[in-house]
Design an enzyme around this catalytic site. Structure first.
Site, PDB file in Angstrom:
ATOM      1  N   HIS A  75      33.001  70.772  13.807  1.00 31.05           N
ATOM      2  CA  HIS A  75      32.601  71.962  13.055  1.00 31.05           C
ATOM      3  C   HIS A  75      33.527  72.125  11.845  1.00 31.05           C
ATOM      4  CE1 HIS A  75      30.389  75.728  12.600  1.00 31.05           C
ATOM      5  NE2 HIS A  75      31.502  76.127  12.008  1.00 31.05           N
ATOM      6  N   ALA A  76      32.933  72.303  10.667  1.00 29.08           N
ATOM      7  CA  ALA A  76      33.710  72.307   9.425  1.00 29.08           C
ATOM      8  C   ALA A  76      34.751  73.421   9.402  1.00 29.08           C
ATOM      9  CB  ALA A  76      32.773  72.460   8.235  1.00 29.08           C
ATOM     10  N   HIS A 102      31.305  79.345  17.409  1.00 28.83           N
ATOM     11  CA  HIS A 102      32.220  80.482  17.253  1.00 28.83           C
ATOM     12  C   HIS A 102      32.440  81.266  18.544  1.00 28.83           C
ATOM     13  CE1 HIS A 102      30.658  79.227  13.428  1.00 28.83           C
ATOM     14  NE2 HIS A 102      31.655  79.820  12.807  1.00 28.83           N
ATOM     15  N   HIS A 151      31.721  75.574   0.461  1.00 22.89           N
ATOM     16  CA  HIS A 151      32.203  76.674   1.314  1.00 22.89           C
ATOM     17  C   HIS A 151      33.658  76.412   1.734  1.00 22.89           C
ATOM     18  CE1 HIS A 151      31.829  79.746   4.568  1.00 22.89           C
ATOM     19  NE2 HIS A 151      32.704  78.950   5.153  1.00 22.89           N
ATOM     20  N   GLU A 152      33.910  75.221   2.234  1.00 21.19           N
ATOM     21  CA  GLU A 152      35.265  74.915   2.735  1.00 21.19           C
ATOM     22  C   GLU A 152      36.290  74.920   1.606  1.00 21.19           C
ATOM     23  OE1 GLU A 152      35.812  75.170   5.747  1.00 21.19           O
ATOM     24  OE2 GLU A 152      33.727  75.093   6.375  1.00 21.19           O
ATOM     25  N   HIS A 203      37.647  78.210   0.767  1.00 20.73           N
ATOM     26  CA  HIS A 203      38.783  78.629   1.604  1.00 20.73           C
ATOM     27  C   HIS A 203      40.085  78.049   1.044  1.00 20.73           C
ATOM     28  CE1 HIS A 203      36.444  80.494   4.737  1.00 20.73           C
ATOM     29  NE2 HIS A 203      35.871  79.391   5.162  1.00 20.73           N
ATOM     30  N   TYR A 243      30.676  86.524   8.472  1.00 20.29           N
ATOM     31  CA  TYR A 243      29.650  85.726   7.781  1.00 20.29           C
ATOM     32  C   TYR A 243      28.509  86.612   7.290  1.00 20.29           C
ATOM     33  CZ  TYR A 243      32.201  81.930  10.003  1.00 20.29           C
ATOM     34  OH  TYR A 243      33.191  81.082  10.415  1.00 20.29           O
ATOM     35  N   GLU A 255      35.072  84.006   3.630  1.00 23.99           N
ATOM     36  CA  GLU A 255      33.842  83.244   3.864  1.00 23.99           C
ATOM     37  C   GLU A 255      32.916  83.240   2.655  1.00 23.99           C
ATOM     38  OE1 GLU A 255      33.755  81.378   6.300  1.00 23.99           O
ATOM     39  OE2 GLU A 255      35.404  82.257   7.435  1.00 23.99           O
TER      40      GLU A 255
HETATM   41  O1  X8Z Z   1      31.324  78.305  10.465  1.00 22.47           O
HETATM   42  C1  X8Z Z   1      30.978  78.304   9.303  1.00 22.47           C
HETATM   43  C2  X8Z Z   1      31.741  77.497   8.263  1.00 22.47           C
HETATM   44  C3  X8Z Z   1      33.159  77.385   8.560  1.00 22.47           C
HETATM   45  S1  X8Z Z   1      34.043  78.881   8.428  1.00 22.47           S
HETATM   46  C4  X8Z Z   1      31.178  76.092   8.210  1.00 22.47           C
HETATM   47  N1  X8Z Z   1      29.879  78.996   8.919  1.00 22.47           N
HETATM   48  C5  X8Z Z   1      29.069  79.748   9.871  1.00 22.47           C
HETATM   49  C6  X8Z Z   1      28.353  78.843  10.850  1.00 22.47           C
HETATM   50  O2  X8Z Z   1      28.322  77.619  10.630  1.00 22.47           O
HETATM   51  O3  X8Z Z   1      27.794  79.346  11.819  1.00 22.47           O
HETATM   52  C7  X8Z Z   1      29.372  79.108   7.556  1.00 22.47           C
HETATM   53  C8  X8Z Z   1      28.107  79.910   7.657  1.00 22.47           C
HETATM   54  C9  X8Z Z   1      28.078  80.515   9.030  1.00 22.47           C
HETATM   55 ZN    ZN Z   2      34.240  79.415   6.439  1.00 18.91          ZN
END
Ligand code: X8Z
Ligand code: ZN
Length: 614
Positions: free
Chosen positions: A355-356, A513, A385-386, A389, A523, A413
């Site tokens: 996961h990024a 998450h 997105h990354e 950060h 988010y 975010e």
């Molecule tokens: O988790 C993330 C990022 C890293 S902070 C890739 N996001 C959420 C997800 O993937 O569920 C970005 C959008 C929502």
């Molecule tokens: Zn993020």
């Protein structure tokens, strides 16, 4: 870092540091001894405490980040143990600092000191109870859950072992109802084993939050937004109320197109949409089914995934491309160590957390990303997105450690996404990825693609923490974990489980998450705020195009304005940071509504005579 002391946002996807004031304190937790002591304390004592704590934090942060980085890049029993130990150490220190900080509650201190003390009291995501055995248990569970998600895989009925990345690709491109269902179900086989751990973790962290004076962990999380916790919950509802009519119209249109594709027996037009048909493992963003819902005669005529392939973009070139946007605004190029230390591709030989995430190891310039990049347009956005950060982390690195964070977690975010909103056809042509800019008559197609990403996400962004808040408050008990999850999915998203769920199913655990303990309201906020930021930056850059065609590429004025907000870190309430860029102290959904206004009109027209609602 999971439940660590980290104030600076180390790995944003697993960051714990939070800013804010106005902790919701339960009166029953008043400690007479503490208030007696506080009568003897002075602002000078606060200064000494904050200076000493700052030094401790810097050391703990570095140690914790390194352990966590190694674990996430190399998941084994040993790295899990090392990361849990570092996590335990920093969480215990964090709890200690929070308790000490509370002793200054009645002491007259400067606003700056008050903010630092408040941050110390509120920033832990998973506070441990004050009991060494329990804090060790909490840290171990945290590592275990993260590892279970990172290592997760599914072996198909044909014997093929698939990673989440493999399944994600199939969910994006397959249009075969049964194949999609197998992927959807397959990934959810990783999470039932998480359920008892999650239950225990919630119990322990709730106890930790209560020990710090909060009603429960959800109340602690909600108290990080420079306003009373209850007001924050109301604020989310208000914003959702602003955008819901647009979501409802998008949902109605998409459901009817899916009915055409799969048959209305599979997609009944008066029910929530089966969750496996929306191009995404969690039905959280729907851009991958654009082809199924594309407006007639309004297709922009290019697909970023195909254009990346045509122009030989590999993973590094994709990251360089995103970096180029930031440098065009005047930000300094990423350091050499970013390129040598980041993880860009999924290793063949070991388990990693794919996961990024974006990391700041030392609050100096050791910034990195870690993601298993797939060469798609969607991932090109995630890279922006990354990097958002990373550029934020770098901008606030000279703040005291307490303020090395975003104005609120939604800001962190939103930054990279704000930049990605400028990845317009005009920009893509400028960097040579496409040859012609589609004419304005194709804007509805562009807006549809964007709405499938951004508008579709909103109710998901909201419901994840609605669920957790219910779990932490005890309103939802373990036997109802899964049913409550699906009630919220239906209520907010109008999406339903495609098949009856087993009694032991734990579908929340199949979303990163939840086992990763990353609060999710951030988010939702980011999806609203990024349009506010985009609108403000477009104005600063002198844009005259419609907002959805605006790109701030190359605008040093926009870059300077953005940087002014970023370098504040969390030194001021987020409302002040917001004001610096947008001129307003309130969050607001008017920019996102203005952006999609032409599409909304189009949707309302198309939906005439359709049965909407779920
Ligand atoms: O988790 C993330 C990022 C890293 S902070 C890739 N996001 C959420 C997800 O993937 O569920 C970005 C959008 C929502
Ligand atoms: Zn993020």
């Amino acid at each position: 870092m999971k439940s660590t002391i980290k104030i600076s946002a180390v790995a944003l996807c697993i960051a714990t540091a939070l800013s804010g004031c106005n902790a919701e304190k339960s009166t029953s937790q008043t400690n007479p001894q503490a208030s007696q002591q506080s009568q003897l304390l002075t602002a000078k004592d606060a200064d000494k405490f904050l200076t000493e704590t700052e030094q401790a934090l810097v050391a703990l942060n570095l140690e914790g980040s390194r352990a966590e980085w190694i674990y996430s890049n190399f998941i084994t029993e040993d790295t899990a143990a090392l990361s849990a130990a570092a996590n335990q150490k920093s969480t215990e220190a964090g709890v200690r600092f929070a308790i000490q900080a509370a002793k200054f509650d009645d002491v007259t201190v400067s606003p700056d000191q008050r903010r630092k003390l408040d941050i110390l009291k509120q920033r832990l995501v998973m506070p441990a109870p004050q009991d060494a055995k329990k804090s060790a248990e909490l840290a171990k569970i945290g590592s275990e859950l993260g590892g279970m998600y990172g290592k997760g895989s599914y072996t198909t009925t044909a014997g093929e072992k698939l990673s989440l990345g493999d399944m994600t690709s199939k969910m994006a491109s397959s249009r075969d109802y049964d194949e999609l269902l197998e992927m959807w179900q397959g990934w959810r086989s990783v999470s039932p084993a998480m359920k008892p751990l999650y239950e225990r973790q919630s119990e322990l962290a709730n106890e930790g939050a209560q020990g710090l004076g909060y009603k429960d962990l959800g109340a602690m999380w909600r108290s990080n937004y420079d306003m009373p916790a209850d007001d924050f919950a109301k604020e989310l509802d208000r914003l959702w109320g602003q955008v819901k009519p647009l979501y409802d119209d998008l949902h109605c249109y998409v459901r009817s197109e899916l009915g055409e594709q799969y048959g209305t027996d599979k997609v009944p037009q008066d029910q929530a949409i089966p969750a496996h048909l929306l191009g995404n493992m969690w039905a959280q963003s729907w851009g991958n089914i654009y082809d199924l819902v594309a407006p007639e005669n309004a297709d922009p005529g290019y697909d970023v995934t195909k254009q990346l392939a045509k122009h030989n973009y590999d993973e590094i070139k994709m990251v360089k491309g995103a970096e180029g946007f930031f440098t065009s605004l005047g930000f300094e190029a990423l350091p050499e160590t970013f390129w040598t230390r980041s993880l860009f591709t999924k290793p063949e030989d070991r388990d990693v957390v794919c996961h990024a995430s974006a990391w700041d190891l030392d609050s100096k310039d050791d910034i990195r990303i870690k993601m298993c990049i797939q060469k798609t347009g969607e991932e090109f956005n995630v890279i922006h997105h990354e990097l958002g950060h990373n550029f934020y982390q770098r901008a606030y690195k000279d703040q005291p450690v307490y303020f090395q964070n975003s104005a609120n977690d939604g800001f962190h975010e939103a930054i990279g996404d704000t930049i990605a909103l400028s990845v317009t056809p005009k920009y893509l042509k400028e960097i040579g990825l496409i040859d012609t800019i589609p004419e304005e008559s194709k804007d509805i197609g562009l807006l549809m693609k964007m709405a499938l990403e951004k508008i579709a996400f909103l109710p998901f962004g909201l419901m994840v923490d609605q669920w957790r808040w219910q779990v932490f408050s005890g309103q939802v008990t373990p036997e109802n974990y899964n049913s409550a999850w699906w009630e919220l999915r239906e209520k907010y998203q109008g999406v339903r489980a495609p098949i009856e769920r087993d009694a032991n199913a734990f579908d929340p655990g199949a979303k990163y998450h939840i086992p990763g303990n990353v609060p999710y309201s951030r988010y939702f906020l980011a999806h609203i705020q990024q349009f506010e930021f985009h609108r403000a930056l477009c104005e600063i850059s002198g844009n005259t195009d419609p907002i959805h065609r605006c790109s701030i590429y190359n605008s040093k004025e926009a870059g300077t304005a953005l940087n002014t907000m970023l370098e504040m870190g969390s030194s001021q309430p987020w409302q002040q940071a917001n004001k610096v860029l947008t001129g307003k102290e309130q969050m607001d959904a008017t920019a996102i509504l203005d952006y999609f206004a032409p599409l909304h009109t189009w949707l309302k027209d198309k939906n005439q005579g359709k049965q909407c609602g779920f």
